[in-house]
Scaffold this motif. Structure first.
Motif, mmCIF file in Angstrom:
data_model
loop_
_atom_site.group_PDB
_atom_site.id
_atom_site.type_symbol
_atom_site.label_atom_id
_atom_site.label_comp_id
_atom_site.label_asym_id
_atom_site.label_seq_id
_atom_site.Cartn_x
_atom_site.Cartn_y
_atom_site.Cartn_z
ATOM 1 N N GLU A 195 0.747 -1.112 -0.006
ATOM 2 C CA GLU A 195 -0.108 0.076 0.023
ATOM 3 C C GLU A 195 0.946 1.301 -0.100
ATOM 4 O OE1 GLU A 195 0.918 -0.560 4.310
ATOM 5 O OE2 GLU A 195 0.701 -1.737 2.865
ATOM 6 N N HIS B 248 -0.479 -3.660 7.148
ATOM 7 C CA HIS B 248 -0.169 -3.395 5.825
ATOM 8 C C HIS B 248 -0.659 -4.342 5.046
ATOM 9 C CE1 HIS B 248 3.115 -0.539 7.064
ATOM 10 N NE2 HIS B 248 3.621 -1.302 8.267
ATOM 11 N N ARG B 249 -0.537 -4.184 3.897
ATOM 12 C CA ARG B 249 -0.806 -5.002 2.675
ATOM 13 C C ARG B 249 0.233 -5.832 2.221
ATOM 14 N NH1 ARG B 249 -2.243 -4.435 -3.014
ATOM 15 N NH2 ARG B 249 -1.754 -2.159 -2.862
ATOM 16 N N SER C 215 0.254 -8.429 -3.032
ATOM 17 C CA SER C 215 -0.280 -7.571 -4.003
ATOM 18 C C SER C 215 -1.843 -8.202 -4.312
ATOM 19 C CB SER C 215 0.454 -7.730 -5.304
ATOM 20 O OG SER C 215 0.287 -9.117 -5.829
#
Length: 200
Positions: A82, A149-150, A153
């Motif tokens: 992100e 967090h990402r 993907s």
């Protein structure tokens, strides 16, 4: 010319063991993200300004020397997808290697949370990463980052031409390494063992 293979994914997904398998199959040199973290922690303390700067300099110098001396390199990395600066950083690495005629490969691993929590406590991980030996802290850090967090993907998100996504929940490191080699048509170097895995 030197190639760079980045093995990316969240904590305890299996980046190190996959990179180790690729190292041995391809005779590439290998730098874990924790190589620079552990040594900078020992010298400058955990997460201090000096530690962060040394960590950054250590990695940058290693990449520059790999390109200068034509050393094919594996690097493990945790990416917060992100954050725009993450893509900028990785793109600069790709440009560094490709500008000198090398190739850049981005391998993204994913696994379910239960699998990652189990892998977080494996003896091999404890042996290779001193900071993970505090299992309670390591588990809390893993869970916290998964929320903040990402770390993978999106399904339709491709950052690079050579971006290969693998769910390795039920795959061994050797199986993943073989998929990567086949996908990109990689050929092993001719090197003595001491040239790419001395002291390991």
């Amino acid at each position: 010319m030197a190639n760079l293979i980045i093995i990316c994914g969240p904590q305890a997904v299996g980046k190190m063991t996959v990179a180790e398998s690729l190292r041995d199959k391809l005779k590439y040199n290998m730098m874990m993200n924790h190589d620079s973290i552990e040594i900078s922690d020992r010298i400058f303390g955990f997460a201090t300004p000096a530690q962060r700067e040394f960590n950054s300099v250590f990695r940058r110098t290693a990449f520059e020397l790999a390109v200068k001396h034509n050393v094919d390199l594996l690097f493990t990395y945790v990416c917060a997808f992100e954050m725009p600066e993450e893509k900028e950083y990785l793109t600069k690495l790709a440009d560094l290697f490709q500008s000198k005629g090398g190739n850049f490969y981005f391998v993204e691993l994913s696994a379910d949370l239960d699998t990652r929590l189990a892998r977080n406590e494996t003896p091999h991980r404890m042996e290779r990463k001193a900071s993970k030996r505090d299992v309670e802290w390591s588990k809390a850090n893993l869970l916290n980052d998964a929320q903040r967090h990402r770390l993978n993907s999106d399904s339709d998100e491709i950052w690079f031409e050579n971006h290969f996504k693998i769910d390795n929940t039920n795959l061994t490191p050797d199986e993943v390494a073989d998929l990567v080699i086949e996908k990109f048509g990689l050929v092993a170097n001719e090197k003595e063992e001491r040239e790419y895995r001395f002291g390991v």
